[in-house]
Enzyme design. Sequence first.
Site, mmCIF file in Angstrom:
data_model
loop_
_atom_site.group_PDB
_atom_site.id
_atom_site.type_symbol
_atom_site.label_atom_id
_atom_site.label_comp_id
_atom_site.label_asym_id
_atom_site.label_seq_id
_atom_site.Cartn_x
_atom_site.Cartn_y
_atom_site.Cartn_z
ATOM 1 N N GLY A 3 1.060 -1.028 0.005
ATOM 2 C CA GLY A 3 -0.110 -0.193 0.072
ATOM 3 C C GLY A 3 0.833 1.212 0.024
ATOM 4 N N GLU A 20 0.540 5.751 7.546
ATOM 5 C CA GLU A 20 1.780 6.315 7.306
ATOM 6 C C GLU A 20 1.999 7.283 8.116
ATOM 7 O OE1 GLU A 20 3.203 3.559 5.776
ATOM 8 O OE2 GLU A 20 1.596 2.823 4.943
HETATM 9 N N1 B3K Z 1 5.904 -0.364 6.488
HETATM 10 C C1 B3K Z 1 5.477 -0.591 5.087
HETATM 11 C C2 B3K Z 1 5.336 -2.095 4.727
HETATM 12 C C3 B3K Z 1 6.913 -2.572 4.098
HETATM 13 C C4 B3K Z 1 6.629 -4.045 3.494
HETATM 14 C C5 B3K Z 1 7.817 -4.393 2.991
HETATM 15 N N2 B3K Z 1 7.923 -5.743 2.284
HETATM 16 C C6 B3K Z 1 4.040 -0.302 5.168
HETATM 17 C C7 B3K Z 1 3.412 -0.184 6.227
HETATM 18 O O1 B3K Z 1 3.103 -1.049 7.081
HETATM 19 O O2 B3K Z 1 3.157 1.038 6.863
HETATM 20 ZN ZN ZN Z 2 2.767 0.079 8.630
#
Ligand code: B3K
Ligand code: ZN
Length: 885
Positions: free
Chosen positions: A267, A304
């Site tokens: 996402g 995010e």
């Molecule tokens: N932290 C990222 C996810 C990354 C995945 C990598 N394979 C998105 C989220 O959870 O905000």
């Molecule tokens: Zn996350």
Amino acid sequence: MRTEQPKMIYLKDYQAPEYLIDETHLTFELFEDHTLVHAQLLMRRNPVRGAGLPPLVLDGQLLELLSVSLDDRELGAADYQLDENHLTLQPSGNSFTVDTSVKIHPESNTALEGLYKSSGMFCTQCEAEGFRKITYYLDRPDVMSTFTTTIIAEQHQYPVLLSNGNPIGSGPQEDGRHWATWEDPFMKPAYLFALVAGDLWCVEDSFTTMTGRDVALRIYVEPENIDKCQHAMNSLKKSMRWDEEVYGREYDLDIFMIVAVNDFNMGAMENKGLNIFNSSAVLARAETATDAAHQRVEAIVAHEYFHNWSGNRVTCRDWFQLSLKEGFTVFRDAGFSSDMNSRTVKRIQDVAYLRTHQFAEDAGPMAHAVRPDSFIEISNFYTLTVYEKGSEVVGMIHTLLGAEGFRKGSDLYFERHDGQAVTCDDFVKAMEDANGVDLTQFKRWYSQAGTPRLAVSERYDAQAQTYSLTFRQSCPQTPDKQEKLPFVIPVELGLLDARGAEIALQLAGEAAPGATSRVLSVSEAEQTFTFVGIAAKPLPSLLRGFSAPVKLSFPYDRDQLMFLMQHDRDGFNRWDAGQQLSVQVLQDLIGQHQQGQELVLDQRLVVALRSVLANDQLDQAMVAEMLSLPSEAYLTEISEVAQVDSIHAAREFARQQLAEQLFDSLWQRYQANREVSKNTAYIAENEHFARRALQNIALSYLMLSGKPQVLAATLEQFDAADNMTERLTALAVLVNSPFEAEKAKALAVFAEHFKDNPLVMDQWFSVQAGSTLPGGLERVKALMEHPAFTLRNPNKVRALIGAFAGQNLINFHAADGSGYRFLADIVIQLNALNPQIASRQLAPLTRWRKYDKARQALMKAELERIRASGELSADVYEVVSKSLA
Ligand code: B3K
Ligand code: ZN
């Protein structure tokens, strides 16, 4: 691709890094056929590792090393060792500087990890271990550094050059190229690094923080999408305000940027100050995005953004702790979405999703604890367990401590660990210390996999006027063969009297009756709670709000469930009573179908749903949720052996019956709502989502009648709607109908109109992939030939392949195994292109134990074929080998 057998990595082997990096200075020279990366790392021995200077082992993959220097002395080939994954040097002092130059190939990077190109722009994805595909580094989250990043690229093609932090300089060069330098003063691990270069336009706004600082907000997109950013911008500003109000968290840099890219494995990504998003999680406007897409954009923007504190300012010590940031941040974004929309509806949707998909994961070969203790490929652990169950675990802490206690705990956590890389234990410790409680036993939720079962029985003693509930918990065996100890299970409950009124609750030993809804903490394998002063046998409302991620069972009969649907004060439990009633009724039908009997629908379901439909006091979104029968995937999850054909036949029969018997009320509510839609401009807000949700589920039932007035209404909605929610529903309803000519025409008109909008075309693919009419596989194969389809774009793969294998169960599980063969062929192709996407698409095949012997054999044969297909990525290798183990 690997050459050695992938290795298992264990949490118990964790050791602090031998060396630290205080400053990272990067220069990127971007070209069409290669990129040069120059890195200068200011390093020192990690004092906690003691004296001595062991070799420095830097991570690096798919890098062509051009030069390496140690303290300005260029090293010769004899001074270092190089293998596929590492560059090893010998430092000669406690502090030193390493300079490297490498050549990489973003232009041919189809795995979409590290630096790659998407629709002509350069972008990055580093979490979890992508930074090592950019330069040699200590690519682990407990190594935190400041970064300065200079980007040099051709000016016309890449006018916008972005990285983390604040911009500190830029200018032209003489050769038609230009440069920009960014500085990120916050210490961060490499997984939060980001770079973007492209021809992008931006929407700008600003936000004044709670201490009065101005923050510039920018959303960068390709020029043709500039009109689809406003919803994301509004969501961002709401998120920033909410995090100040609810968690006391203020934003820290002078600028916050979001960039939308078309090719993205998930996402979005929370890179410091420069979030990179799948365009599907940013772009939204009425004409092109559904209500669900609008809500998803709002939730992902918030998620995010919230990571800036839960993830970036306080990060993970190692990847086993992933849920530290993900579970907590999902919990935070769910709280935000609940405050922006309807709390009950959000909870219903989250729980339905968890029960269907996370419970299935927890019962399958990839089952793991919220904090796993081993993995082969960390990318395989961005799972529903780490995210959704992780959020439930944080939610249970919230339930046990109360809102105020939880906030004290989160304040202490952020204050204590700002700038650190920490563990789930540190999070729980802050909660304990701030509240003076002991959560030792509770922490089993982090270390034990599997979904606990909680069987509840009752006993009423009329003479003593006491009512006792006995809870028995157990947890099924998981592939780790771990012994399961009792969990702490918070059970929120109430008791209803014969008129449906709530009874004030008093446990034996308490002085007086108190609240009518309370939380019992079940912590033993078997435990009884006795309520006193209960004048007549009550009806319990258990696990209100789904207060723990367990499978609760209580021997309700159908009349009791109907009673709860009417009277429970807890909205979630009203819905859940309806679901339990539907499950019982559907299970009858499944049994009848299995035995070749005539199907007969229990009329109580019709009566219950008729009264829901007649209740115009109820939130319309709730009505829509209550009308939605449990999905085939959920019915599969709760079956011992899933009878694919009977589940489908039973559910379709029930839908058909409901459509016929409730036709008049459905038609009346449909028409009333469509009328309002016609006279109201699209608004992406809760009450409007609710109206359209009910209108659309009503239409999907009504079409099952095949009546001409419904076809006419569907065509009217398809042609005249001013928004994608109504238009796409009308299209889906046609696609699942027998009206071949109308269906073909609508599909063609839609595709012609939206052919230049890839996100809308994804929906067009999905609607067809999900059609359960016979011939599903052939339709999907034909659609793969459509010019808008490509296996290289993850959104397209998910829209067509993922929707088919995940949602179109009757076609995917065709008894001849054709669906399995098809999926295995795709996985083999994807394995070479994009291992992360390949391994995700595999999930349906890993569930083979759920099916009959014949299907089991077919599914396993396909897993074997993948295993034997040649060189497997670690991602696919891990899932295939665990599934066959
Ligand atoms: N932290 C990222 C996810 C990354 C995945 C990598 N394979 C998105 C989220 O959870 O905000
Ligand atoms: Zn996350």
